[in-house]
Design a protein around this motif. Sequence first.
Motif, PDB file in Angstrom:
ATOM      1  N   ALA A 142       0.827  -1.210   0.000  1.00 59.61           N
ATOM      2  CA  ALA A 142       0.000   0.000   0.000  1.00 59.61           C
ATOM      3  C   ALA A 142       0.860   1.259   0.000  1.00 59.61           C
ATOM      4  CB  ALA A 142      -0.932  -0.014   1.211  1.00 59.61           C
ATOM      5  N   ASN A 143       1.980   1.207   0.736  1.00 62.32           N
ATOM      6  CA  ASN A 143       2.894   2.357   0.756  1.00 62.32           C
ATOM      7  C   ASN A 143       3.404   2.656  -0.648  1.00 62.32           C
ATOM      8  OD1 ASN A 143       2.547   2.239   3.519  1.00 62.32           O
ATOM      9  ND2 ASN A 143       4.600   1.460   3.960  1.00 62.32           N
ATOM     10  N   TYR A 144       3.832   1.609  -1.357  1.00 66.96           N
ATOM     11  CA  TYR A 144       4.325   1.792  -2.721  1.00 66.96           C
ATOM     12  C   TYR A 144       3.217   2.304  -3.649  1.00 66.96           C
ATOM     13  CZ  TYR A 144       8.735  -0.698  -1.830  1.00 66.96           C
ATOM     14  OH  TYR A 144       9.973  -1.074  -1.373  1.00 66.96           O
ATOM     15  N   LEU A 145       2.023   1.762  -3.493  1.00 64.72           N
ATOM     16  CA  LEU A 145       0.913   2.160  -4.358  1.00 64.72           C
ATOM     17  C   LEU A 145       0.558   3.627  -4.140  1.00 64.72           C
ATOM     18  CD1 LEU A 145      -1.052   1.087  -6.478  1.00 64.72           C
ATOM     19  CD2 LEU A 145      -2.630   0.505  -4.617  1.00 64.72           C
ATOM     20  N   ARG A 146       0.630   4.079  -2.905  1.00 67.93           N
ATOM     21  CA  ARG A 146       0.350   5.481  -2.613  1.00 67.93           C
ATOM     22  C   ARG A 146       1.447   6.377  -3.189  1.00 67.93           C
ATOM     23  NH1 ARG A 146      -0.769   4.671   2.166  1.00 67.93           N
ATOM     24  NH2 ARG A 146       1.312   4.843   3.064  1.00 67.93           N
ATOM     25  N   ARG A 147       2.677   5.922  -3.124  1.00 69.91           N
ATOM     26  CA  ARG A 147       3.818   6.723  -3.600  1.00 69.91           C
ATOM     27  C   ARG A 147       3.975   6.663  -5.111  1.00 69.91           C
ATOM     28  NH1 ARG A 147       9.444   5.095  -0.981  1.00 69.91           N
ATOM     29  NH2 ARG A 147       9.642   3.692  -2.766  1.00 69.91           N
ATOM     30  N   GLU A 148       3.691   5.484  -5.696  1.00 76.93           N
ATOM     31  CA  GLU A 148       3.887   5.283  -7.133  1.00 76.93           C
ATOM     32  C   GLU A 148       2.652   4.620  -7.738  1.00 76.93           C
ATOM     33  OE1 GLU A 148       7.376   2.840  -7.228  1.00 76.93           O
ATOM     34  OE2 GLU A 148       8.515   4.218  -5.972  1.00 76.93           O
ATOM     35  N   PRO A 149       1.512   5.327  -7.777  1.00 81.98           N
ATOM     36  CA  PRO A 149       0.265   4.714  -8.246  1.00 81.98           C
ATOM     37  C   PRO A 149       0.332   4.221  -9.685  1.00 81.98           C
ATOM     38  CG  PRO A 149       0.032   7.096  -8.045  1.00 81.98           C
ATOM     39  CD  PRO A 149       1.325   6.736  -7.384  1.00 81.98           C
ATOM     40  N   GLU A 150       1.169   4.854 -10.490  1.00 85.13           N
ATOM     41  CA  GLU A 150       1.259   4.459 -11.896  1.00 85.13           C
ATOM     42  C   GLU A 150       1.853   3.066 -12.074  1.00 85.13           C
ATOM     43  OE1 GLU A 150       5.145   6.091 -10.686  1.00 85.13           O
ATOM     44  OE2 GLU A 150       3.057   6.713 -10.381  1.00 85.13           O
ATOM     45  N   ALA A 151       2.570   2.565 -11.064  1.00 85.32           N
ATOM     46  CA  ALA A 151       3.211   1.250 -11.160  1.00 85.32           C
ATOM     47  C   ALA A 151       2.274   0.115 -10.759  1.00 85.32           C
ATOM     48  CB  ALA A 151       4.467   1.215 -10.297  1.00 85.32           C
ATOM     49  N   GLY A 152       1.130   0.433 -10.168  1.00 84.37           N
ATOM     50  CA  GLY A 152       0.226  -0.610  -9.704  1.00 84.37           C
ATOM     51  C   GLY A 152       0.770  -1.296  -8.462  1.00 84.37           C
ATOM     52  N   PRO A 153       0.089  -2.334  -7.973  1.00 82.17           N
ATOM     53  CA  PRO A 153       0.566  -3.042  -6.771  1.00 82.17           C
ATOM     54  C   PRO A 153       1.924  -3.704  -7.024  1.00 82.17           C
ATOM     55  CG  PRO A 153      -1.724  -3.581  -7.249  1.00 82.17           C
ATOM     56  CD  PRO A 153      -1.200  -2.865  -8.450  1.00 82.17           C
ATOM     57  N   GLN A 154       2.888  -3.386  -6.201  1.00 85.03           N
ATOM     58  CA  GLN A 154       4.246  -3.932  -6.361  1.00 85.03           C
ATOM     59  C   GLN A 154       4.490  -4.980  -5.267  1.00 85.03           C
ATOM     60  OE1 GLN A 154       7.318  -0.904  -7.554  1.00 85.03           O
ATOM     61  NE2 GLN A 154       5.695   0.549  -7.016  1.00 85.03           N
ATOM     62  N   ARG A 155       3.818  -6.109  -5.412  1.00 85.55           N
ATOM     63  CA  ARG A 155       3.860  -7.122  -4.347  1.00 85.55           C
ATOM     64  C   ARG A 155       5.233  -7.790  -4.234  1.00 85.55           C
ATOM     65  NH1 ARG A 155      -1.219  -7.539  -6.714  1.00 85.55           N
ATOM     66  NH2 ARG A 155      -2.932  -6.981  -5.297  1.00 85.55           N
TER      67      ARG A 155
END
Length: 203
Positions: A142-155
């Motif tokens: 969720a942290n990554y998605l908030r920071r980089e929404p264009e990348a999608g979920p970075q699981r």
Amino acid sequence: MSGTGEVPGPPGWRVFVVGGASGMGKTGVARALARRYDVPVVEVDDIVEALLAVTLPEHLPEVHYWRTHPEAARRAPESVVERQIAIAEALVPAVEAVVANHVGTDTPVVLEGDYLLPRVVTPGGPVRGVFLHEDDEAQVTANYLRREPEAGPQRHRARVSVLYGRWLAARARKAGVPVVAPRPWEDLADRVGRLGGAAAQPV
């Protein structure tokens, strides 16, 4: 603690290390502490970029690894973590040189980055710090998605971050360096500032 939420008095350190894996909130904390104490921030990423600019892969193969092996970032998380550890180890002399310079010249600085190792911290001495660790992969995603929404979920990236963060946190605790849970975000900078290199404990 003053009414403004600032930590009173001058810092008792010359270098304050904010370490931990990616996506843990290090940059925000480092900048908040830098503003609080009116000192600059040095990012380990800048040290890496400087080394990449003045060396060849045969000089520092580990530091150049992600550029010479871009496909490696997609390997199993455990493999990526092993490489991150190797890079952090390779960067130790450069990090120690920066730390020694700021201690020797009495110029305080906040040092932040994924590749910092707990061994550079001297609890209670001139080089203090904390390591941030979030153990919830869903939260890091969720942290990554908030920071980089264009990348999608970075699981995959979140899994790597949690595994690497666990490795760093274990070594920080062993070295007597505080390990801090990022949440709640609202008072994270205050919690980190208060610690200032106290004995290792969850916060």
